[in-house]
Design a protein around this motif. Structure first.
Motif, PDB file in Angstrom:
ATOM      1  N   TRP A 191     -16.244 -11.918  12.448  1.00  0.00           N
ATOM      2  CA  TRP A 191     -17.100 -12.688  11.557  1.00  0.00           C
ATOM      3  C   TRP A 191     -18.372 -11.938  11.195  1.00  0.00           C
ATOM      4  N   ASP A 192     -18.985 -11.249  12.150  1.00  0.00           N
ATOM      5  CA  ASP A 192     -20.215 -10.510  11.858  1.00  0.00           C
ATOM      6  C   ASP A 192     -19.971  -9.419  10.818  1.00  0.00           C
ATOM      7  N   ASP A 193     -18.765  -8.836  10.823  1.00  0.00           N
ATOM      8  CA  ASP A 193     -18.421  -7.797   9.846  1.00  0.00           C
ATOM      9  C   ASP A 193     -18.347  -8.347   8.423  1.00  0.00           C
ATOM     10  N   LEU A 194     -18.181  -9.653   8.292  1.00  0.00           N
ATOM     11  CA  LEU A 194     -18.022 -10.280   6.976  1.00  0.00           C
ATOM     12  C   LEU A 194     -19.341 -10.729   6.369  1.00  0.00           C
ATOM     13  N   GLU A 195     -20.425 -10.560   7.070  1.00  0.00           N
ATOM     14  CA  GLU A 195     -21.716 -11.057   6.585  1.00  0.00           C
ATOM     15  C   GLU A 195     -22.051 -10.584   5.178  1.00  0.00           C
ATOM     16  N   SER A 196     -21.638  -9.387   4.799  1.00  0.00           N
ATOM     17  CA  SER A 196     -21.955  -8.911   3.449  1.00  0.00           C
ATOM     18  C   SER A 196     -21.187  -9.686   2.376  1.00  0.00           C
ATOM     19  N   ASP A 197     -20.047 -10.288   2.728  1.00  0.00           N
ATOM     20  CA  ASP A 197     -19.262 -11.058   1.766  1.00  0.00           C
ATOM     21  C   ASP A 197     -19.580 -12.550   1.817  1.00  0.00           C
ATOM     22  N   GLN A 201     -19.240 -25.483  16.944  1.00  0.00           N
ATOM     23  CA  GLN A 201     -18.132 -24.530  16.889  1.00  0.00           C
ATOM     24  C   GLN A 201     -16.850 -25.177  16.355  1.00  0.00           C
ATOM     25  N   GLN A 202     -16.991 -26.006  15.311  1.00  0.00           N
ATOM     26  CA  GLN A 202     -15.843 -26.618  14.664  1.00  0.00           C
ATOM     27  C   GLN A 202     -15.557 -25.893  13.356  1.00  0.00           C
ATOM     28  N   VAL A 203     -15.627 -24.577  13.391  1.00  0.00           N
ATOM     29  CA  VAL A 203     -15.513 -23.774  12.190  1.00  0.00           C
ATOM     30  C   VAL A 203     -14.441 -22.705  12.410  1.00  0.00           C
ATOM     31  N   ARG A 204     -13.728 -22.400  11.334  1.00  0.00           N
ATOM     32  CA  ARG A 204     -12.761 -21.307  11.329  1.00  0.00           C
ATOM     33  C   ARG A 204     -12.889 -20.585   9.994  1.00  0.00           C
ATOM     34  N   VAL A 205     -12.764 -19.269  10.002  1.00  0.00           N
ATOM     35  CA  VAL A 205     -12.837 -18.476   8.778  1.00  0.00           C
ATOM     36  C   VAL A 205     -11.437 -17.957   8.461  1.00  0.00           C
ATOM     37  N   TYR A 206     -11.058 -18.078   7.185  1.00  0.00           N
ATOM     38  CA  TYR A 206      -9.768 -17.575   6.729  1.00  0.00           C
ATOM     39  C   TYR A 206      -9.975 -16.528   5.648  1.00  0.00           C
ATOM     40  N   GLU A 207      -9.083 -15.576   5.639  1.00  0.00           N
ATOM     41  CA  GLU A 207      -9.063 -14.540   4.612  1.00  0.00           C
ATOM     42  C   GLU A 207      -7.929 -14.876   3.648  1.00  0.00           C
ATOM     43  N   PHE A 208      -8.269 -14.991   2.363  1.00  0.00           N
ATOM     44  CA  PHE A 208      -7.279 -15.212   1.306  1.00  0.00           C
ATOM     45  C   PHE A 208      -7.011 -13.859   0.669  1.00  0.00           C
ATOM     46  N   ARG A 209      -5.838 -13.303   0.929  1.00  0.00           N
ATOM     47  CA  ARG A 209      -5.467 -11.997   0.366  1.00  0.00           C
ATOM     48  C   ARG A 209      -4.840 -12.218  -1.001  1.00  0.00           C
ATOM     49  N   ILE A 210      -5.516 -11.760  -2.018  1.00  0.00           N
ATOM     50  CA  ILE A 210      -5.083 -11.975  -3.400  1.00  0.00           C
ATOM     51  C   ILE A 210      -3.882 -11.084  -3.706  1.00  0.00           C
ATOM     52  N   GLU A 211      -2.785 -11.720  -4.122  1.00  0.00           N
ATOM     53  CA  GLU A 211      -1.578 -10.988  -4.507  1.00  0.00           C
ATOM     54  C   GLU A 211      -1.385 -10.989  -6.021  1.00  0.00           C
ATOM     55  N   GLU A 212      -1.748 -12.085  -6.650  1.00  0.00           N
ATOM     56  CA  GLU A 212      -1.638 -12.212  -8.108  1.00  0.00           C
ATOM     57  C   GLU A 212      -2.920 -12.844  -8.633  1.00  0.00           C
ATOM     58  N   ARG A 213      -3.339 -12.425  -9.825  1.00  0.00           N
ATOM     59  CA  ARG A 213      -4.538 -12.999 -10.440  1.00  0.00           C
ATOM     60  C   ARG A 213      -4.324 -13.077 -11.941  1.00  0.00           C
ATOM     61  N   SER A 214      -4.879 -14.117 -12.519  1.00  0.00           N
ATOM     62  CA  SER A 214      -4.888 -14.245 -13.975  1.00  0.00           C
ATOM     63  C   SER A 214      -6.105 -15.081 -14.347  1.00  0.00           C
ATOM     64  N   GLY A 215      -6.564 -14.888 -15.562  1.00  0.00           N
ATOM     65  CA  GLY A 215      -7.727 -15.636 -16.005  1.00  0.00           C
ATOM     66  C   GLY A 215      -7.710 -15.813 -17.507  1.00  0.00           C
ATOM     67  N   VAL A 216      -8.295 -16.906 -17.947  1.00  0.00           N
ATOM     68  CA  VAL A 216      -8.430 -17.186 -19.372  1.00  0.00           C
ATOM     69  C   VAL A 216      -9.843 -17.691 -19.643  1.00  0.00           C
ATOM     70  N   LYS A 217     -10.244 -17.538 -20.898  1.00  0.00           N
ATOM     71  CA  LYS A 217     -11.552 -18.051 -21.306  1.00  0.00           C
ATOM     72  C   LYS A 217     -11.457 -18.543 -22.737  1.00  0.00           C
ATOM     73  N   HIS A 218     -12.345 -19.452 -23.053  1.00  0.00           N
ATOM     74  CA  HIS A 218     -12.494 -19.921 -24.423  1.00  0.00           C
ATOM     75  C   HIS A 218     -13.978 -19.876 -24.724  1.00  0.00           C
ATOM     76  N   GLN A 219     -14.321 -19.119 -25.728  1.00  0.00           N
ATOM     77  CA  GLN A 219     -15.727 -19.032 -26.106  1.00  0.00           C
ATOM     78  C   GLN A 219     -15.812 -19.052 -27.618  1.00  0.00           C
ATOM     79  N   GLY A 220     -16.512 -20.014 -28.123  1.00  0.00           N
ATOM     80  CA  GLY A 220     -16.661 -20.138 -29.566  1.00  0.00           C
ATOM     81  C   GLY A 220     -15.943 -21.357 -30.095  1.00  0.00           C
ATOM     82  N   LEU A 221     -16.340 -21.750 -31.253  1.00  0.00           N
ATOM     83  CA  LEU A 221     -15.757 -22.927 -31.877  1.00  0.00           C
ATOM     84  C   LEU A 221     -14.411 -22.581 -32.500  1.00  0.00           C
ATOM     85  N   PRO A 222     -13.496 -23.551 -32.576  1.00  0.00           N
ATOM     86  CA  PRO A 222     -12.216 -23.299 -33.212  1.00  0.00           C
ATOM     87  C   PRO A 222     -12.387 -23.129 -34.716  1.00  0.00           C
ATOM     88  N   PRO A 223     -11.358 -22.554 -35.371  1.00  0.00           N
ATOM     89  CA  PRO A 223     -11.438 -22.388 -36.833  1.00  0.00           C
ATOM     90  C   PRO A 223     -11.780 -23.727 -37.506  1.00  0.00           C
TER      91      PRO A 223
END
Length: 159
Positions: free
Chosen positions: A106-112, A129-151
């Motif tokens: 956990w101490d090694d993760l302080e920067s993240d 001490q009711q805490v647990r840390v999990y690492e989510f290893r990203i295998e796939e990623r995708s993203g979308v955005k909408h910026q601006g008004l439609p036609p």
């Protein structure tokens, strides 16, 4: 409709650099785990290493469905999004695996993790001490955005 069909209305896919920047700028997402009667979905804060891992801090009770489903789920999904208006929003969907992080690391993760938003109740949970840390290893990623008004709704056009 597909992303290709929605491009004419202002939808665009995020590049890898945009996804990295977006994940770095946000602190809360929605984790989806496989549940017995359907998906188990919950909002959760995260820290991001800037590459291919998220770190999630769980506050646990005596019997935690979240921890049980995390341990039994082969894969999970994580959604991060922001909405400024109906015409300005971004979202990133990640698929990956969750693994517990041993407490001695956990101490090694302080920067993240220091940038991760946490509800105030975390302070007392850490004391108990009711805490647990999990690492989510990203295998796939995708993203979308909408910026601006439609036609037809752009500034200066008559509607």
């Amino acid at each position: 409709m597909t992303i290709d069909e929605l491009r004419e209305f202002g939808l665009a896919e995020l590049t890898d650099d945009e996804i990295t920047g977006f994940l770095s700028s946000q602190r809360v997402g929605v984790l989806a785990l496989s549940g017995g009667r359907g998906p188990y979905v919950l909002p959760i804060s995260y820290g991001y290493d800037g590459e291919d891992r998220l770190y999630l801090t769980y506050v646990l009770g005596g019997s935690s469905r979240k921890a049980t489903l995390t341990e039994s789920s082969e894969r999970a999904r994580f959604l991060v999004f922001t909405v400024d208006s109906p015409y300005s929003w971004e979202s990133v969907l990640l698929t990956g695996r969750l693994e517990p992080v041993p407490e001695e690391r956990w101490d090694d993760l302080e920067s993240d993790l220091p940038e991760a938003w946490r509800p105030a109740l975390f302070a007392s949970a850490l004391d108990d001490q009711q805490v647990r840390v999990y690492e989510f290893r990203i295998e796939e990623r995708s993203g979308v955005k909408h910026q601006g008004l439609p036609p037809g709704l752009e500034a200066g056009e008559n509607t």
